[in-house]
Design a protein around this motif. Structure first.
Motif, PDB file in Angstrom:
ATOM      1  N   PRO A 103     -14.282  -8.173   3.762  1.00 43.26           N
ATOM      2  CA  PRO A 103     -13.029  -8.649   4.361  1.00 43.26           C
ATOM      3  C   PRO A 103     -11.985  -7.558   4.528  1.00 43.26           C
ATOM      4  O   PRO A 103     -11.190  -7.584   5.468  1.00 43.26           O
ATOM      5  CB  PRO A 103     -12.558  -9.749   3.404  1.00 43.26           C
ATOM      6  CG  PRO A 103     -13.367  -9.605   2.169  1.00 43.26           C
ATOM      7  CD  PRO A 103     -14.639  -8.942   2.555  1.00 43.26           C
ATOM      8  N   LEU A 104     -11.989  -6.559   3.630  1.00 41.80           N
ATOM      9  CA  LEU A 104     -11.002  -5.488   3.793  1.00 41.80           C
ATOM     10  C   LEU A 104     -11.328  -4.634   5.018  1.00 41.80           C
ATOM     11  O   LEU A 104     -10.420  -4.170   5.706  1.00 41.80           O
ATOM     12  CB  LEU A 104     -10.924  -4.610   2.541  1.00 41.80           C
ATOM     13  CG  LEU A 104      -9.762  -3.608   2.609  1.00 41.80           C
ATOM     14  CD1 LEU A 104      -8.886  -3.688   1.369  1.00 41.80           C
ATOM     15  CD2 LEU A 104     -10.257  -2.178   2.810  1.00 41.80           C
ATOM     16  N   LEU A 105     -12.604  -4.458   5.319  1.00 43.48           N
ATOM     17  CA  LEU A 105     -12.964  -3.704   6.518  1.00 43.48           C
ATOM     18  C   LEU A 105     -12.376  -4.378   7.753  1.00 43.48           C
ATOM     19  O   LEU A 105     -11.815  -3.706   8.638  1.00 43.48           O
ATOM     20  CB  LEU A 105     -14.485  -3.609   6.632  1.00 43.48           C
ATOM     21  CG  LEU A 105     -15.026  -2.803   7.817  1.00 43.48           C
ATOM     22  CD1 LEU A 105     -14.578  -1.353   7.758  1.00 43.48           C
ATOM     23  CD2 LEU A 105     -16.558  -2.885   7.842  1.00 43.48           C
ATOM     24  N   GLY A 106     -12.473  -5.699   7.814  1.00 42.12           N
ATOM     25  CA  GLY A 106     -11.858  -6.412   8.931  1.00 42.12           C
ATOM     26  C   GLY A 106     -10.359  -6.234   8.966  1.00 42.12           C
ATOM     27  O   GLY A 106      -9.756  -6.095  10.049  1.00 42.12           O
ATOM     28  N   ALA A 107      -9.716  -6.205   7.778  1.00 43.47           N
ATOM     29  CA  ALA A 107      -8.262  -6.018   7.712  1.00 43.47           C
ATOM     30  C   ALA A 107      -7.860  -4.627   8.195  1.00 43.47           C
ATOM     31  O   ALA A 107      -6.801  -4.455   8.814  1.00 43.47           O
ATOM     32  CB  ALA A 107      -7.772  -6.255   6.286  1.00 43.47           C
ATOM     33  N   LEU A 108      -8.690  -3.613   7.925  1.00 45.81           N
ATOM     34  CA  LEU A 108      -8.404  -2.267   8.432  1.00 45.81           C
ATOM     35  C   LEU A 108      -8.399  -2.250   9.959  1.00 45.81           C
ATOM     36  O   LEU A 108      -7.522  -1.643  10.586  1.00 45.81           O
ATOM     37  CB  LEU A 108      -9.438  -1.272   7.899  1.00 45.81           C
ATOM     38  CG  LEU A 108      -9.432  -0.989   6.393  1.00 45.81           C
ATOM     39  CD1 LEU A 108     -10.659  -0.170   5.996  1.00 45.81           C
ATOM     40  CD2 LEU A 108      -8.159  -0.273   5.962  1.00 45.81           C
ATOM     41  N   ILE A 121      -3.595   3.900   7.274  1.00 47.66           N
ATOM     42  CA  ILE A 121      -4.153   2.561   7.401  1.00 47.66           C
ATOM     43  C   ILE A 121      -4.811   2.180   6.075  1.00 47.66           C
ATOM     44  O   ILE A 121      -5.631   2.937   5.547  1.00 47.66           O
ATOM     45  CB  ILE A 121      -5.202   2.507   8.540  1.00 47.66           C
ATOM     46  CG1 ILE A 121      -4.558   2.848   9.886  1.00 47.66           C
ATOM     47  CG2 ILE A 121      -5.890   1.151   8.598  1.00 47.66           C
ATOM     48  CD1 ILE A 121      -3.552   1.827  10.382  1.00 47.66           C
ATOM     49  N   GLY A 122      -4.433   0.996   5.548  1.00 46.69           N
ATOM     50  CA  GLY A 122      -5.052   0.518   4.318  1.00 46.69           C
ATOM     51  C   GLY A 122      -4.032   0.284   3.228  1.00 46.69           C
ATOM     52  O   GLY A 122      -2.889   0.749   3.306  1.00 46.69           O
ATOM     53  N   PRO A 123      -4.417  -0.448   2.183  1.00 38.18           N
ATOM     54  CA  PRO A 123      -3.495  -0.740   1.086  1.00 38.18           C
ATOM     55  C   PRO A 123      -3.093   0.528   0.343  1.00 38.18           C
ATOM     56  O   PRO A 123      -3.927   1.314  -0.073  1.00 38.18           O
ATOM     57  CB  PRO A 123      -4.311  -1.681   0.182  1.00 38.18           C
ATOM     58  CG  PRO A 123      -5.733  -1.427   0.533  1.00 38.18           C
ATOM     59  CD  PRO A 123      -5.753  -1.040   1.971  1.00 38.18           C
ATOM     60  N   GLY A 124      -1.791   0.737   0.216  1.00 41.30           N
ATOM     61  CA  GLY A 124      -1.284   1.934  -0.440  1.00 41.30           C
ATOM     62  C   GLY A 124      -1.132   3.134   0.459  1.00 41.30           C
ATOM     63  O   GLY A 124      -0.610   4.170   0.032  1.00 41.30           O
ATOM     64  N   ALA A 125      -1.554   3.044   1.720  1.00 44.59           N
ATOM     65  CA  ALA A 125      -1.499   4.198   2.628  1.00 44.59           C
ATOM     66  C   ALA A 125      -0.080   4.442   3.116  1.00 44.59           C
ATOM     67  O   ALA A 125       0.679   3.507   3.368  1.00 44.59           O
ATOM     68  CB  ALA A 125      -2.423   3.983   3.817  1.00 44.59           C
ATOM     69  N   HIS A 126       0.291   5.718   3.266  1.00 46.38           N
ATOM     70  CA  HIS A 126       1.610   6.124   3.746  1.00 46.38           C
ATOM     71  C   HIS A 126       1.510   6.621   5.186  1.00 46.38           C
ATOM     72  O   HIS A 126       0.482   7.168   5.601  1.00 46.38           O
ATOM     73  CB  HIS A 126       2.178   7.239   2.867  1.00 46.38           C
ATOM     74  CG  HIS A 126       2.664   6.757   1.538  1.00 46.38           C
ATOM     75  ND1 HIS A 126       3.946   6.964   1.089  1.00 46.38           N
ATOM     76  CD2 HIS A 126       2.042   6.070   0.559  1.00 46.38           C
ATOM     77  CE1 HIS A 126       4.095   6.426  -0.106  1.00 46.38           C
ATOM     78  NE2 HIS A 126       2.951   5.883  -0.456  1.00 46.38           N
ATOM     79  N   GLU A 153      -3.901  -8.912  -1.205  1.00 47.58           N
ATOM     80  CA  GLU A 153      -2.719  -9.187  -0.386  1.00 47.58           C
ATOM     81  C   GLU A 153      -2.857  -8.535   0.985  1.00 47.58           C
ATOM     82  O   GLU A 153      -2.446  -9.099   2.005  1.00 47.58           O
ATOM     83  CB  GLU A 153      -1.471  -8.663  -1.098  1.00 47.58           C
ATOM     84  CG  GLU A 153      -1.209  -9.345  -2.441  1.00 47.58           C
ATOM     85  CD  GLU A 153      -0.213  -8.567  -3.282  1.00 47.58           C
ATOM     86  OE1 GLU A 153      -0.031  -7.356  -3.013  1.00 47.58           O
ATOM     87  OE2 GLU A 153       0.350  -9.153  -4.214  1.00 47.58           O
ATOM     88  N   TYR A 154      -3.424  -7.335   0.999  1.00 47.33           N
ATOM     89  CA  TYR A 154      -3.596  -6.615   2.260  1.00 47.33           C
ATOM     90  C   TYR A 154      -4.504  -7.399   3.209  1.00 47.33           C
ATOM     91  O   TYR A 154      -4.239  -7.478   4.412  1.00 47.33           O
ATOM     92  CB  TYR A 154      -4.189  -5.234   1.976  1.00 47.33           C
ATOM     93  CG  TYR A 154      -4.499  -4.422   3.205  1.00 47.33           C
ATOM     94  CD1 TYR A 154      -3.509  -3.740   3.887  1.00 47.33           C
ATOM     95  CD2 TYR A 154      -5.800  -4.349   3.696  1.00 47.33           C
ATOM     96  CE1 TYR A 154      -3.797  -2.997   5.027  1.00 47.33           C
ATOM     97  CE2 TYR A 154      -6.098  -3.602   4.828  1.00 47.33           C
ATOM     98  CZ  TYR A 154      -5.088  -2.931   5.489  1.00 47.33           C
ATOM     99  OH  TYR A 154      -5.378  -2.201   6.617  1.00 47.33           O
ATOM    100  N   ILE A 155      -5.554  -7.964   2.673  1.00 43.00           N
ATOM    101  CA  ILE A 155      -6.476  -8.742   3.502  1.00 43.00           C
ATOM    102  C   ILE A 155      -5.757  -9.936   4.116  1.00 43.00           C
ATOM    103  O   ILE A 155      -5.964 -10.277   5.288  1.00 43.00           O
ATOM    104  CB  ILE A 155      -7.696  -9.172   2.672  1.00 43.00           C
ATOM    105  CG1 ILE A 155      -8.531  -7.941   2.294  1.00 43.00           C
ATOM    106  CG2 ILE A 155      -8.545 -10.203   3.426  1.00 43.00           C
ATOM    107  CD1 ILE A 155      -9.556  -8.196   1.215  1.00 43.00           C
ATOM    108  N   ALA A 156      -4.888 -10.580   3.319  1.00 36.20           N
ATOM    109  CA  ALA A 156      -4.183 -11.770   3.795  1.00 36.20           C
ATOM    110  C   ALA A 156      -3.055 -11.417   4.751  1.00 36.20           C
ATOM    111  O   ALA A 156      -2.952 -11.994   5.848  1.00 36.20           O
ATOM    112  CB  ALA A 156      -3.641 -12.564   2.605  1.00 36.20           C
TER     113      ALA A 156
END
Length: 370
Positions: free
Chosen positions: A31-36, A260-265, A281-284
Protein backbone atom coordinates in the motif's frame (compact mmCIF):
# COMPACT_ATOMS: atom_id res chain seq x y z
CA UNK A 1 18.49 21.61 -12.20
CA UNK A 2 16.70 19.51 -9.61
CA UNK A 3 16.54 16.07 -8.01
CA UNK A 4 13.87 13.71 -6.70
CA UNK A 5 14.31 11.73 -3.49
CA UNK A 6 12.14 8.73 -2.57
CA UNK A 7 12.10 7.77 1.09
CA UNK A 8 11.46 4.06 1.64
CA UNK A 9 10.83 3.64 5.40
CA UNK A 10 10.93 -0.16 5.70
CA UNK A 11 13.59 -2.22 7.43
CA UNK A 12 13.64 -5.91 8.31
CA UNK A 13 15.63 -4.99 11.41
CA UNK A 14 16.08 -1.61 13.12
CA UNK A 15 19.73 -0.64 13.52
CA UNK A 16 20.85 0.28 17.02
CA UNK A 17 21.96 3.79 15.98
CA UNK A 18 19.11 4.75 13.63
CA UNK A 19 16.59 7.52 14.38
CA UNK A 20 15.35 7.99 10.79
CA UNK A 21 11.68 7.64 9.89
CA UNK A 22 11.41 3.84 9.55
CA UNK A 23 9.27 0.81 10.39
CA UNK A 24 9.77 -2.96 10.56
CA UNK A 25 6.13 -3.60 9.58
CA UNK A 26 6.67 -4.91 6.05
CA UNK A 27 2.95 -5.63 5.58
CA UNK A 28 2.54 -2.01 4.49
CA UNK A 29 5.02 -2.18 1.64
CA UNK A 30 2.48 -2.68 -1.13
CA UNK A 31 0.00 0.00 0.00
CA UNK A 32 2.85 2.44 0.60
CA UNK A 33 4.10 1.89 -2.95
CA UNK A 34 0.71 3.02 -4.20
CA UNK A 35 0.87 6.05 -1.88
CA UNK A 36 4.26 7.02 -3.35
CA UNK A 37 2.75 7.04 -6.83
CA UNK A 38 -0.20 9.13 -5.58
CA UNK A 39 2.10 11.68 -3.94
CA UNK A 40 4.11 11.98 -7.16
CA UNK A 41 0.89 12.87 -8.98
CA UNK A 42 -0.18 15.33 -6.29
CA UNK A 43 3.15 17.18 -6.28
CA UNK A 44 3.89 17.19 -9.99
CA UNK A 45 4.09 20.99 -10.06
CA UNK A 46 6.44 21.40 -7.10
CA UNK A 47 9.70 21.82 -9.01
CA UNK A 48 8.29 24.58 -11.20
CA UNK A 49 9.85 23.45 -14.44
CA UNK A 50 13.37 22.79 -13.11
CA UNK A 51 14.98 19.96 -15.06
CA UNK A 52 15.30 16.75 -13.05
CA UNK A 53 18.80 15.31 -13.38
CA UNK A 54 19.19 12.92 -10.43
CA UNK A 55 16.97 10.49 -8.52
CA UNK A 56 17.76 8.80 -5.23
CA UNK A 57 16.04 5.98 -3.31
CA UNK A 58 16.94 6.23 0.38
CA UNK A 59 15.61 4.82 3.61
CA UNK A 60 15.09 2.66 5.41
CA UNK A 61 15.92 -0.08 2.98
CA UNK A 62 14.88 0.59 -0.64
CA UNK A 63 16.36 -2.77 -1.68
CA UNK A 64 13.41 -4.48 0.04
CA UNK A 65 11.39 -3.46 -3.02
CA UNK A 66 11.75 -5.34 -6.29
CA UNK A 67 13.92 -3.50 -8.84
CA UNK A 68 10.90 -3.42 -11.14
CA UNK A 69 8.90 -1.49 -8.50
CA UNK A 70 11.69 1.08 -8.18
CA UNK A 71 11.87 1.46 -11.96
CA UNK A 72 8.10 1.93 -11.99
CA UNK A 73 8.47 4.99 -9.76
CA UNK A 74 11.18 6.34 -12.06
CA UNK A 75 8.96 5.83 -15.10
CA UNK A 76 6.05 7.57 -13.40
CA UNK A 77 8.26 10.51 -12.39
CA UNK A 78 9.51 10.78 -15.98
CA UNK A 79 5.96 11.02 -17.33
CA UNK A 80 5.19 13.80 -14.85
CA UNK A 81 8.45 15.79 -15.00
CA UNK A 82 9.55 15.11 -18.58
CA UNK A 83 13.21 14.23 -18.01
CA UNK A 84 15.36 11.89 -20.11
CA UNK A 85 17.86 9.43 -18.77
CA UNK A 86 19.01 10.70 -15.34
CA UNK A 87 22.62 11.73 -14.84
CA UNK A 88 22.64 9.60 -11.69
CA UNK A 89 20.08 7.16 -10.27
CA UNK A 90 21.01 5.78 -6.85
CA UNK A 91 19.44 3.12 -4.67
CA UNK A 92 20.54 2.36 -1.12
CA UNK A 93 20.97 -1.39 -0.56
CA UNK A 94 21.61 -3.71 2.34
CA UNK A 95 24.35 -6.22 1.54
CA UNK A 96 22.17 -9.26 2.23
CA UNK A 97 19.56 -8.05 -0.28
CA UNK A 98 22.11 -8.07 -3.10
CA UNK A 99 21.64 -11.66 -4.21
CA UNK A 100 22.75 -12.67 -7.70
CA UNK A 101 19.15 -12.56 -8.90
CA UNK A 102 18.46 -9.15 -7.35
CA UNK A 103 21.63 -7.63 -8.80
CA UNK A 104 20.84 -9.03 -12.25
CA UNK A 105 17.37 -7.49 -12.12
CA UNK A 106 18.84 -4.16 -11.01
CA UNK A 107 21.01 -4.23 -14.13
CA UNK A 108 17.83 -4.38 -16.22
CA UNK A 109 16.68 -1.03 -14.77
CA UNK A 110 18.08 2.49 -15.19
CA UNK A 111 19.63 2.36 -11.70
CA UNK A 112 23.33 3.03 -12.22
CA UNK A 113 24.62 3.71 -8.71
CA UNK A 114 24.38 1.49 -5.63
CA UNK A 115 24.94 2.80 -2.11
CA UNK A 116 25.72 -0.25 0.02
CA UNK A 117 25.24 0.04 3.78
CA UNK A 118 28.28 -1.84 5.04
CA UNK A 119 29.04 0.28 8.18
CA UNK A 120 31.90 -2.01 9.31
CA UNK A 121 33.88 -5.04 8.24
CA UNK A 122 34.09 -6.28 11.83
CA UNK A 123 31.44 -8.83 12.85
CA UNK A 124 31.36 -7.83 16.52
CA UNK A 125 30.82 -4.19 15.53
CA UNK A 126 28.05 -5.21 13.14
CA UNK A 127 26.33 -7.15 15.94
CA UNK A 128 26.55 -4.10 18.23
CA UNK A 129 24.83 -2.02 15.54
CA UNK A 130 22.21 -4.77 14.99
CA UNK A 131 23.05 -5.03 11.32
CA UNK A 132 21.64 -8.06 9.49
CA UNK A 133 24.75 -8.98 7.51
CA UNK A 134 28.24 -10.21 8.30
CA UNK A 135 31.53 -8.77 7.09
CA UNK A 136 31.90 -11.66 4.63
CA UNK A 137 28.39 -11.05 3.26
CA UNK A 138 29.19 -7.37 2.74
CA UNK A 139 32.35 -8.19 0.79
CA UNK A 140 30.47 -10.73 -1.32
CA UNK A 141 27.69 -8.21 -2.05
CA UNK A 142 30.14 -5.58 -3.32
CA UNK A 143 32.00 -8.12 -5.45
CA UNK A 144 28.71 -9.43 -6.86
CA UNK A 145 27.65 -5.94 -7.90
CA UNK A 146 31.03 -5.32 -9.51
CA UNK A 147 30.91 -8.59 -11.46
CA UNK A 148 27.43 -7.68 -12.71
CA UNK A 149 28.84 -4.48 -14.21
CA UNK A 150 28.04 -1.83 -11.59
CA UNK A 151 30.96 0.59 -11.58
CA UNK A 152 29.48 3.52 -9.67
CA UNK A 153 29.39 2.02 -6.18
CA UNK A 154 29.63 3.65 -2.79
CA UNK A 155 29.85 2.01 0.62
CA UNK A 156 28.92 3.53 3.98
CA UNK A 157 31.21 3.16 6.99
CA UNK A 158 30.74 4.33 10.59
CA UNK A 159 33.60 5.26 12.94
CA UNK A 160 33.76 6.77 16.41
CA UNK A 161 32.24 3.64 17.99
CA UNK A 162 33.48 2.91 21.49
CA UNK A 163 35.60 -0.25 21.51
CA UNK A 164 35.98 -0.44 17.73
CA UNK A 165 38.68 2.07 16.87
CA UNK A 166 42.40 1.46 16.50
CA UNK A 167 43.33 -1.73 14.70
CA UNK A 168 39.68 -2.71 14.15
CA UNK A 169 39.00 0.52 12.29
CA UNK A 170 42.25 0.09 10.35
CA UNK A 171 41.18 -3.37 9.18
CA UNK A 172 37.80 -2.02 8.07
CA UNK A 173 39.54 0.72 6.07
CA UNK A 174 41.98 -1.78 4.55
CA UNK A 175 39.11 -4.01 3.45
CA UNK A 176 37.23 -1.05 1.99
CA UNK A 177 40.30 -0.09 -0.03
CA UNK A 178 40.78 -3.65 -1.27
CA UNK A 179 37.24 -3.55 -2.69
CA UNK A 180 38.30 -0.56 -4.84
CA UNK A 181 34.91 1.17 -4.96
CA UNK A 182 35.01 4.74 -6.34
CA UNK A 183 33.13 6.39 -3.46
CA UNK A 184 33.14 5.92 0.32
CA UNK A 185 30.99 7.73 2.89
CA UNK A 186 32.44 7.61 6.41
CA UNK A 187 30.23 8.93 9.22
CA UNK A 188 31.08 9.54 12.85
CA UNK A 189 28.59 7.74 15.10
CA UNK A 190 26.03 10.08 16.64
CA UNK A 191 24.13 8.63 19.59
CA UNK A 192 20.53 9.81 19.39
CA UNK A 193 18.24 9.51 22.46
CA UNK A 194 15.43 7.54 20.80
CA UNK A 195 17.61 4.66 19.61
CA UNK A 196 18.86 1.41 21.14
CA UNK A 197 22.32 2.91 21.67
CA UNK A 198 20.74 6.07 23.09
CA UNK A 199 18.78 4.08 25.64
CA UNK A 200 21.85 2.00 26.51
CA UNK A 201 23.81 5.22 27.00
CA UNK A 202 21.11 6.59 29.30
CA UNK A 203 21.47 3.42 31.41
CA UNK A 204 25.24 3.83 31.56
CA UNK A 205 25.89 0.75 29.40
CA UNK A 206 27.36 2.59 26.41
CA UNK A 207 28.55 6.06 25.50
CA UNK A 208 30.27 8.28 22.96
CA UNK A 209 34.01 8.29 22.42
CA UNK A 210 35.92 11.26 23.81
CA UNK A 211 37.00 14.21 21.68
CA UNK A 212 40.58 12.99 21.36
CA UNK A 213 39.44 9.62 20.06
CA UNK A 214 37.08 11.33 17.61
CA UNK A 215 39.94 13.42 16.25
CA UNK A 216 42.29 10.43 15.93
CA UNK A 217 39.72 8.27 14.16
CA UNK A 218 38.67 11.08 11.82
CA UNK A 219 42.35 11.60 10.97
CA UNK A 220 42.86 7.86 10.43
CA UNK A 221 39.95 7.73 7.97
CA UNK A 222 41.07 10.91 6.18
CA UNK A 223 44.69 9.82 5.89
CA UNK A 224 43.93 6.27 4.73
CA UNK A 225 41.47 7.29 2.04
CA UNK A 226 43.27 10.36 0.71
CA UNK A 227 46.55 8.40 0.56
CA UNK A 228 44.69 5.88 -1.62
CA UNK A 229 43.67 8.59 -4.08
CA UNK A 230 40.24 9.57 -2.80
CA UNK A 231 39.30 13.24 -2.67
CA UNK A 232 37.85 14.29 0.70
CA UNK A 233 35.24 16.55 -0.87
CA UNK A 234 32.68 16.84 1.94
CA UNK A 235 32.87 16.23 5.69
CA UNK A 236 31.78 12.59 5.40
CA UNK A 237 32.40 11.83 1.73
CA UNK A 238 35.38 10.64 -0.29
CA UNK A 239 35.47 10.02 -4.04
CA UNK A 240 37.80 9.12 -6.84
CA UNK A 241 37.89 11.58 -9.73
CA UNK A 242 34.55 11.77 -11.51
CA UNK A 243 32.60 9.91 -8.82
CA UNK A 244 31.33 12.58 -6.47
CA UNK A 245 27.70 11.98 -5.44
CA UNK A 246 25.77 14.25 -7.80
CA UNK A 247 22.41 13.99 -6.04
CA UNK A 248 23.81 14.84 -2.61
CA UNK A 249 25.91 17.64 -4.06
CA UNK A 250 22.66 19.33 -5.12
CA UNK A 251 21.62 19.55 -1.46
CA UNK A 252 24.90 21.25 -0.58
CA UNK A 253 24.67 23.73 -3.46
CA UNK A 254 21.08 24.78 -2.71
CA UNK A 255 19.41 23.31 -5.81
CA UNK A 256 15.66 22.48 -5.62
CA UNK A 257 14.61 18.92 -4.85
CA UNK A 258 11.37 17.04 -4.33
CA UNK A 259 11.07 14.51 -1.51
CA UNK A 260 8.48 11.76 -1.87
CA UNK A 261 7.52 9.49 1.03
CA UNK A 262 6.96 9.63 4.79
CA UNK A 263 9.58 11.83 6.43
CA UNK A 264 10.93 13.11 3.10
CA UNK A 265 11.99 16.77 2.80
CA UNK A 266 11.61 19.07 -0.22
CA UNK A 267 13.06 22.48 -1.12
CA UNK A 268 11.91 24.77 -3.93
CA UNK A 269 14.48 27.52 -3.42
CA UNK A 270 12.42 29.54 -0.96
CA UNK A 271 10.45 27.11 1.18
CA UNK A 272 11.34 23.87 2.91
CA UNK A 273 8.55 21.31 3.18
CA UNK A 274 8.52 17.90 4.83
CA UNK A 275 6.10 15.02 5.14
CA UNK A 276 5.40 14.60 8.84
CA UNK A 277 3.40 11.39 8.54
CA UNK A 278 4.37 7.91 9.72
CA UNK A 279 3.90 5.09 7.21
CA UNK A 280 0.29 4.25 8.11
CA UNK A 281 -0.78 7.90 8.13
CA UNK A 282 1.07 8.52 4.88
CA UNK A 283 -0.85 5.75 3.15
CA UNK A 284 -4.15 7.24 4.32
CA UNK A 285 -3.41 10.94 3.83
CA UNK A 286 0.05 12.59 3.93
CA UNK A 287 0.47 15.54 6.28
CA UNK A 288 3.11 18.23 5.78
CA UNK A 289 5.03 20.83 7.69
CA UNK A 290 6.77 23.75 6.04
CA UNK A 291 9.15 26.62 6.71
CA UNK A 292 9.57 29.71 4.54
CA UNK A 293 13.21 30.76 4.71
CA UNK A 294 14.07 34.33 5.60
CA UNK A 295 17.07 36.04 3.98
CA UNK A 296 19.01 35.30 7.19
CA UNK A 297 18.00 31.63 7.03
CA UNK A 298 19.15 31.40 3.43
CA UNK A 299 22.47 33.02 4.23
CA UNK A 300 23.05 30.66 7.15
CA UNK A 301 22.17 27.67 4.98
CA UNK A 302 24.66 28.88 2.35
CA UNK A 303 27.37 29.04 5.02
CA UNK A 304 26.39 25.71 6.56
CA UNK A 305 26.26 23.67 3.37
CA UNK A 306 29.18 25.38 1.67
CA UNK A 307 31.65 25.02 4.53
CA UNK A 308 30.96 21.28 4.69
CA UNK A 309 32.52 20.93 1.22
CA UNK A 310 36.04 21.16 -0.12
CA UNK A 311 35.11 24.25 -2.17
CA UNK A 312 33.83 26.25 0.80
CA UNK A 313 31.95 29.51 0.19
CA UNK A 314 32.49 32.40 -2.18
CA UNK A 315 32.58 35.88 -0.64
CA UNK A 316 31.66 37.36 -4.03
CA UNK A 317 28.60 35.13 -4.24
CA UNK A 318 27.69 35.96 -0.64
CA UNK A 319 27.88 39.67 -1.47
CA UNK A 320 25.74 39.22 -4.58
CA UNK A 321 23.08 37.14 -2.85
CA UNK A 322 23.02 38.62 0.65
CA UNK A 323 24.71 42.03 0.39
CA UNK A 324 28.18 43.51 0.77
CA UNK A 325 27.69 43.99 4.51
CA UNK A 326 27.12 40.25 4.94
CA UNK A 327 30.31 39.41 3.03
CA UNK A 328 32.26 41.88 5.17
CA UNK A 329 30.82 40.33 8.34
CA UNK A 330 31.87 36.87 7.18
CA UNK A 331 35.44 38.10 6.66
CA UNK A 332 35.45 39.68 10.10
CA UNK A 333 34.01 36.64 11.88
CA UNK A 334 36.39 34.34 10.03
CA UNK A 335 39.43 36.16 11.43
CA UNK A 336 40.16 33.98 14.49
CA UNK A 337 39.64 30.78 12.51
CA UNK A 338 41.92 31.99 9.73
CA UNK A 339 44.60 32.80 12.28
CA UNK A 340 44.27 29.30 13.76
CA UNK A 341 44.44 27.64 10.35
CA UNK A 342 40.99 26.08 10.76
CA UNK A 343 39.82 28.23 7.85
CA UNK A 344 41.84 29.25 4.82
CA UNK A 345 41.16 32.01 2.33
CA UNK A 346 42.05 31.55 -1.33
CA UNK A 347 41.10 34.50 -3.55
CA UNK A 348 37.45 35.16 -2.69
CA UNK A 349 36.78 31.74 -1.13
CA UNK A 350 36.72 30.61 2.49
CA UNK A 351 37.06 26.89 3.11
CA UNK A 352 37.91 24.47 5.88
CA UNK A 353 40.93 22.27 5.07
CA UNK A 354 39.68 18.72 4.63
CA UNK A 355 41.85 17.41 7.45
CA UNK A 356 40.13 19.85 9.85
CA UNK A 357 36.54 19.21 8.78
CA UNK A 358 35.74 17.43 12.04
CA UNK A 359 35.41 20.90 13.63
CA UNK A 360 33.25 22.26 10.82
CA UNK A 361 30.21 22.64 13.08
CA UNK A 362 32.06 25.04 15.39
CA UNK A 363 33.34 27.14 12.47
CA UNK A 364 29.93 27.22 10.80
CA UNK A 365 28.21 28.31 14.01
CA UNK A 366 30.75 31.11 14.46
CA UNK A 367 29.98 32.42 10.95
CA UNK A 368 26.20 32.27 11.27
CA UNK A 369 24.23 35.49 11.17
CA UNK A 370 22.68 35.31 14.62
Amino acid sequence: MAGIYFHIPFCKRICAYCDFRRTADLRRMEPLLGALHRELEARAGYLGGHAVRTLYFGGGTPSLYAPEALQGLVDHARRLFGFGRPEELTVECNPDDLTADYVARLRDTEIDRLSIGVQSFDDACLRLMNRRHSAAEAISAVRRAQRAGFVNLTIDLIFGIRGFGGEILRRTLDTALELDVPHISAYHLTIEPDTVLGRRTARGEFGPVDDGTSEREFAAVHEALTAAGYEHYEVSNYARKGYRARHNAAYWSGEPYLGIGPGAHSFDGAERRWCSSAAGEYIAAPAYGFERLTPRDRCNEYVMTGLRTAEGISLAEAAERFGAATAARLVRDAGPWLAAGTLVREADRLRIPAARMLVSDAVIEALFDA
